[in-house]
Design a protein around this motif. Structure first.
Motif, PDB file in Angstrom:
ATOM      1  N   GLY B 314       0.661  -1.160   0.156  1.00  0.00           N
ATOM      2  CA  GLY B 314      -0.187  -0.084   0.056  1.00  0.00           C
ATOM      3  C   GLY B 314       0.949   1.468  -0.096  1.00  0.00           C
ATOM      4  O   GLY B 314       0.209   2.364   0.096  1.00  0.00           O
ATOM      5  N   HIS B 315       2.195   1.043  -0.160  1.00  0.00           N
ATOM      6  CA  HIS B 315       3.017   2.240  -0.194  1.00  0.00           C
ATOM      7  C   HIS B 315       2.996   3.083   1.069  1.00  0.00           C
ATOM      8  O   HIS B 315       2.921   4.350   1.026  1.00  0.00           O
ATOM      9  CB  HIS B 315       2.861   3.205  -1.285  1.00  0.00           C
ATOM     10  CG  HIS B 315       3.179   2.365  -2.531  1.00  0.00           C
ATOM     11  ND1 HIS B 315       2.627   2.576  -3.826  1.00  0.00           N
ATOM     12  CD2 HIS B 315       3.762   1.233  -2.890  1.00  0.00           C
ATOM     13  CE1 HIS B 315       2.861   1.866  -4.621  1.00  0.00           C
ATOM     14  NE2 HIS B 315       3.369   0.789  -4.166  1.00  0.00           N
ATOM     15  N   ASP B 316       2.493   2.597   2.286  1.00  0.00           N
ATOM     16  CA  ASP B 316       2.291   3.091   3.328  1.00  0.00           C
ATOM     17  C   ASP B 316       3.331   2.982   4.601  1.00  0.00           C
ATOM     18  O   ASP B 316       3.910   1.944   4.964  1.00  0.00           O
ATOM     19  CB  ASP B 316       0.975   2.208   4.027  1.00  0.00           C
ATOM     20  CG  ASP B 316       0.470   3.057   5.428  1.00  0.00           C
ATOM     21  OD1 ASP B 316       0.966   4.238   5.819  1.00  0.00           O
ATOM     22  OD2 ASP B 316      -0.419   2.325   6.162  1.00  0.00           O
ATOM     23  N   ALA B 317       4.048   3.996   4.968  1.00  0.00           N
ATOM     24  CA  ALA B 317       5.117   3.988   5.848  1.00  0.00           C
ATOM     25  C   ALA B 317       4.706   3.576   7.417  1.00  0.00           C
ATOM     26  O   ALA B 317       5.023   4.462   8.223  1.00  0.00           O
ATOM     27  CB  ALA B 317       5.835   5.289   5.798  1.00  0.00           C
ATOM     28  N   ASN B 318       4.045   2.717   7.224  1.00  0.00           N
ATOM     29  CA  ASN B 318       3.581   2.188   8.789  1.00  0.00           C
ATOM     30  C   ASN B 318       4.525   1.423   9.353  1.00  0.00           C
ATOM     31  O   ASN B 318       4.492   0.365   9.780  1.00  0.00           O
ATOM     32  CB  ASN B 318       2.271   1.078   8.592  1.00  0.00           C
ATOM     33  CG  ASN B 318       1.460   0.955   9.709  1.00  0.00           C
ATOM     34  OD1 ASN B 318       1.852   1.180  10.733  1.00  0.00           O
ATOM     35  ND2 ASN B 318       0.073   0.946   9.394  1.00  0.00           N
ATOM     36  N   TRP B 319       5.458   2.333   9.946  1.00  0.00           N
ATOM     37  CA  TRP B 319       6.661   1.802  10.677  1.00  0.00           C
ATOM     38  C   TRP B 319       6.592   1.135  12.121  1.00  0.00           C
ATOM     39  O   TRP B 319       7.368   0.326  12.357  1.00  0.00           O
ATOM     40  CB  TRP B 319       7.632   3.177  10.914  1.00  0.00           C
ATOM     41  CG  TRP B 319       7.268   4.119  11.602  1.00  0.00           C
ATOM     42  CD1 TRP B 319       6.814   5.181  11.379  1.00  0.00           C
ATOM     43  CD2 TRP B 319       7.177   4.173  12.982  1.00  0.00           C
ATOM     44  NE1 TRP B 319       6.174   6.058  12.251  1.00  0.00           N
ATOM     45  CE2 TRP B 319       6.566   5.481  13.366  1.00  0.00           C
ATOM     46  CE3 TRP B 319       7.570   3.326  14.126  1.00  0.00           C
ATOM     47  CZ2 TRP B 319       6.351   5.738  14.838  1.00  0.00           C
ATOM     48  CZ3 TRP B 319       7.308   3.690  15.474  1.00  0.00           C
ATOM     49  CH2 TRP B 319       6.692   4.917  15.724  1.00  0.00           C
ATOM     50  N   GLY B 320       5.196   1.328  12.868  1.00  0.00           N
ATOM     51  CA  GLY B 320       5.009   0.520  14.006  1.00  0.00           C
ATOM     52  C   GLY B 320       5.311  -0.960  13.678  1.00  0.00           C
ATOM     53  O   GLY B 320       5.656  -1.597  14.460  1.00  0.00           O
ATOM     54  N   ARG B 321       4.628  -1.264  12.568  1.00  0.00           N
ATOM     55  CA  ARG B 321       4.680  -2.763  12.143  1.00  0.00           C
ATOM     56  C   ARG B 321       6.101  -3.384  12.083  1.00  0.00           C
ATOM     57  O   ARG B 321       6.146  -4.597  12.638  1.00  0.00           O
ATOM     58  CB  ARG B 321       3.880  -3.067  10.720  1.00  0.00           C
ATOM     59  CG  ARG B 321       2.551  -2.820  11.054  1.00  0.00           C
ATOM     60  CD  ARG B 321       1.648  -2.739   9.617  1.00  0.00           C
ATOM     61  NE  ARG B 321       0.304  -2.696   9.870  1.00  0.00           N
ATOM     62  CZ  ARG B 321      -0.641  -2.357   8.813  1.00  0.00           C
ATOM     63  NH1 ARG B 321      -0.110  -2.655   7.578  1.00  0.00           N
ATOM     64  NH2 ARG B 321      -1.794  -2.239   8.982  1.00  0.00           N
ATOM     65  N   ILE B 322       6.851  -2.464  11.530  1.00  0.00           N
ATOM     66  CA  ILE B 322       8.382  -2.942  11.541  1.00  0.00           C
ATOM     67  C   ILE B 322       9.098  -3.059  12.973  1.00  0.00           C
ATOM     68  O   ILE B 322       9.581  -4.161  13.006  1.00  0.00           O
ATOM     69  CB  ILE B 322       9.252  -1.981  10.823  1.00  0.00           C
ATOM     70  CG1 ILE B 322       8.769  -1.821   9.052  1.00  0.00           C
ATOM     71  CG2 ILE B 322      10.876  -2.356  10.657  1.00  0.00           C
ATOM     72  CD1 ILE B 322       9.389  -0.783   8.417  1.00  0.00           C
ATOM     73  N   LEU B 323       8.826  -2.218  13.938  1.00  0.00           N
ATOM     74  CA  LEU B 323       9.205  -2.333  15.095  1.00  0.00           C
ATOM     75  C   LEU B 323       8.613  -3.452  15.769  1.00  0.00           C
ATOM     76  O   LEU B 323       9.253  -4.294  16.632  1.00  0.00           O
ATOM     77  CB  LEU B 323       9.077  -1.004  15.872  1.00  0.00           C
ATOM     78  CG  LEU B 323      10.113  -0.016  15.900  1.00  0.00           C
ATOM     79  CD1 LEU B 323       9.721   1.206  16.879  1.00  0.00           C
ATOM     80  CD2 LEU B 323      11.638  -0.634  16.338  1.00  0.00           C
ATOM     81  N   CYS B 324       7.340  -3.550  15.676  1.00  0.00           N
ATOM     82  CA  CYS B 324       6.525  -4.678  16.300  1.00  0.00           C
ATOM     83  C   CYS B 324       7.128  -5.949  15.620  1.00  0.00           C
ATOM     84  O   CYS B 324       7.313  -6.974  16.706  1.00  0.00           O
ATOM     85  CB  CYS B 324       5.195  -4.768  15.792  1.00  0.00           C
ATOM     86  SG  CYS B 324       4.178  -5.978  16.292  1.00  0.00           S
ATOM     87  N   ALA B 325       7.260  -6.283  14.432  1.00  0.00           N
ATOM     88  CA  ALA B 325       7.877  -7.499  13.923  1.00  0.00           C
ATOM     89  C   ALA B 325       9.278  -7.705  14.510  1.00  0.00           C
ATOM     90  O   ALA B 325       9.730  -8.792  14.863  1.00  0.00           O
ATOM     91  CB  ALA B 325       8.036  -7.470  12.481  1.00  0.00           C
ATOM     92  N   MET B 326      10.203  -6.650  14.694  1.00  0.00           N
ATOM     93  CA  MET B 326      11.531  -6.910  15.486  1.00  0.00           C
ATOM     94  C   MET B 326      11.211  -7.182  16.764  1.00  0.00           C
ATOM     95  O   MET B 326      11.936  -8.252  17.466  1.00  0.00           O
ATOM     96  CB  MET B 326      12.325  -5.447  15.325  1.00  0.00           C
ATOM     97  CG  MET B 326      12.647  -5.219  14.134  1.00  0.00           C
ATOM     98  SD  MET B 326      13.257  -3.471  13.851  1.00  0.00           S
ATOM     99  CE  MET B 326      14.671  -3.554  14.946  1.00  0.00           C
ATOM    100  N   GLY B 327      10.207  -6.809  17.398  1.00  0.00           N
ATOM    101  CA  GLY B 327      10.077  -7.178  18.803  1.00  0.00           C
ATOM    102  C   GLY B 327       9.560  -8.486  19.123  1.00  0.00           C
ATOM    103  O   GLY B 327       9.838  -9.104  20.242  1.00  0.00           O
TER     104      GLY B 327
END
Lengths: 407, 407
Positions: B314-327
């Protein structure tokens, strides 16, 4: 045990409320409150994600402090995760405001948040919301349902469950509400679930019953394999049923635990079946296992497979994907011995015997897979243990919701 | 080192062919052959899935036997997995037929299959296909490309790579081909990849170079988290470059390993970027890690997250999901110290500093995410190690392909 209508207000002495605080959503309720007339013993389990939302840190401290809790304040729209020190201050102010408005101890206010990660919650709206919530409080089932609706994000329906049991001639009620429906792959408990009971029960028994049951319910569901930053499950007991106190290792404990299990499993399955974009609840049941753990690992691997979930969406009995998912699960088993079945309201058929295809009707398989609740059964013929996991199909809807969730 | 055109026929003495054998597809080539004029030392790595396809079992036995191999026969359409004893007989007959037609030792015929699990391969079509393949063999680049095309299933383009290095004044060539593009989450190696080289090299060095490099290339890609039953990576060395023999722990070994890495990484990235339904290659690079393993676990968790992948779609910079996946990756790190960036040909921006959002242009973020190759960079600021993983976005195309793959 009797299933009854209702959710968090089913048990004696619990009230609930909903309000439109416009935290992020413009045109719906987005805050909920649970209030108990008497302070509650509280047990909780929380996300295992290293990235923990501020309310998770807050609630864990409350539960571990041993202070009795009397209210839960929940907002949807913003998760209050990855919000630094400001996130913690927001929890503090939320608890303070609720304590002031409700005339209770601030140390006993629990908080739940769900929604977008990384945004800050507008505190003034929360404060105004809490005032509206306090004014709206009520103990009927309708108030419970409105609270269950207010905590939804991409959920399509509210999720409630309640049961009643008799303990020494007294009626004990357990009810709860939960929300999904993306970033669901709990590893300690689910996104947000709140259970209330009027049971008189020791704190130790309360904690034991909750932490054991989580393993077989919320920890056995997955929508997308993403373990959230906000997973929170709280169980509040206000003792208003006036039963003789339930203690560990008694028949009464077993009956309480069994009733709690029904509420938890019902809510967990509702979360899975209402997964983002889902058209079906997909259950994987593994039987004939040597150990329960083996059965659980295999069952969860099946419901977590994107390929299996897409096949369910397409009503396609692509059983090779099920065996494949079992194969990479990490659990040992002999694929050459495995039998596979599909079952739903439309019937039951065998697809595989001893690891290879049997003749079956593709038409019948498609019929079975077209129901709103579908079960794949894998019998690995080693022993007598079994376990179920619950997920959903993977559809265009999931992509639609998540490719542009923030806008 | 020089990148050159070509694939499996780039190295001296290797020929390839493609044929339409109509094994499952009606209107395309679906069988490929690699043939070496001289017998080859061979190294291989295979799926870690407990459910192993018949050709995986076959190839592993060939590689472990130490017999030199001289041909690889590949079919697309049917995976020959979960096919019981019959699946093994099909491998035996395939090798026998190829040996007869090519006039080589049956014990040195390798086999690869990819496609639907659980169906039996029609042997007569395979036999006719092998005759066509033998008649079609040629050593030019075009023959290599045709073979790369014939092994595709849901891939949208053939995947080839080749490089040349000098070893003691002799030109050594390494080339390869691979296919994706679903059920891709290799755990030892990828779906199917075949690498050829004319290097003179010790069997020990060949094996070491391959098994080490797999960890940083094929094992760092994921399309859908499903580890296939058929993952096979083979490396054939026929020695026709006439260089002085490459042995372990020499500068020549290091240069060979580096060249092999370029071929493997190129093919692995091509598989990830052509994942089912993908519109973008999505790279996650974790820097500032204490250990390489930590960086790898974090990077892979990011590219495996359905939510992160849908946000890229979706070309959406939803960065919380990146940190969540790292977590939830299982690797330890301090989220309060993490910085996040997005980068592509359209530029680079910082989204997060010390775990919280920084001001950035959403428009610029969308521009960056709209490119066909997008990188998310997470700097955890602990040390100097880093790693990359590669995946793709999660789109409607993935659902379309997998909701009804068998029909």
């Amino acid at each position: 045990m009797e299933r009854i209508k209702g959710g968090v207000t089913a048990a004696k002495g619990f009230q609930a409320a909903a309000a439109a605080a416009h935290i992020k959503y413009a045109d719906r309720t987005d805050m909920a409150m649970i209030y108990s007339e008497k302070p509650c013993k509280t047990a909780g389990t929380f996300t295992s994600n290293i990235v923990k939302a501020a309310p998770v840190t807050w609630d864990r401290a409350v539960v571990e402090s041993g202070v009795k809790s009397q209210a839960v304040i929940v907002n949807s729209g913003i998760a209050n995760a990855c919000t630094g020190a400001e996130g913690g201050r927001i929890c503090q102010e939320t608890a303070g405001k609720a304590a002031e408005v409700l005339g209770i101890d601030e140390a006993g206010v629990l908080i739940g948040s769900t929604g977008v990660i990384g945004m800050q919650i507008p505190m003034e709206r929360v404060k105004a919301g809490i005032e509206k919530l306090a004014a709206d409080l009520g103990g009927d089932l309708e108030h419970g349902s409105r609270a269950a609706k207010a905590i939804m994000t991409t959920d399509t329906r509210e999720k409630e469950a309640a049961v009643q049991i008799e303990i020494g001639g007294k009626t004990v009620t357990i009810g709860g509400m939960a929300k999904g429906s993306g970033m669901i792959h709990p590893n300690m408990c689910t996104m947000l679930a709140f259970i209330t009971t009027d049971a008189v029960i020791s704190k130790k028994a309360l904690k034991k019953a909750l932490s054991r049951d989580v393993e077989d319910t919320y920890n056995m569901i997955s929508v997308d394999g993403d373990t959230s930053t906000n997973d929170t499950l709280l169980l509040l007991a206000n003792g208003m049923a006036k039963n003789e106190k339930i203690r560990c290792n008694t028949p009464e404990y077993d009956r309480f635990a069994e009733a709690l299990h029904v509420v938890n499993e019902t809510l967990a399955k509702k979360i899975a079946g209402d997964g983002e974009g889902a058209t079906a609840l997909f259950e994987a049941k593994v039987t004939g296992a040597s150990t329960k753990e083996q059965a659980k690992v295999l069952a969860k691997s099946i419901v977590c497979s994107n390929l299996t979930k897409a096949a369910v969406a397409g009503h396609d009995a692509n059983w090779g994907r099920i065996l494949c998912a079992m194969g990479y699960s990490g659990a040992e088993f002999d694929p050459e011995k495995a039998d596979l079945y599909l079952e739903s309201r439309a019937g039951k058929i065998q697809l595989v015997r001893d690891g290879s295809a049997v003749a079956y009707s593709e038409e019948k398989a498609t019929q079975i897979l077209s129901e709103p609740e579908v079960t794949a059964i894998a019998d690995i013929k080693e022993g007598t243990e079994q376990a179920s996991a619950w997920g959903c199909d993977l559809t265009h809807g999931y992509i639609d919701i998540n490719a542009d969730y923030r806008s």
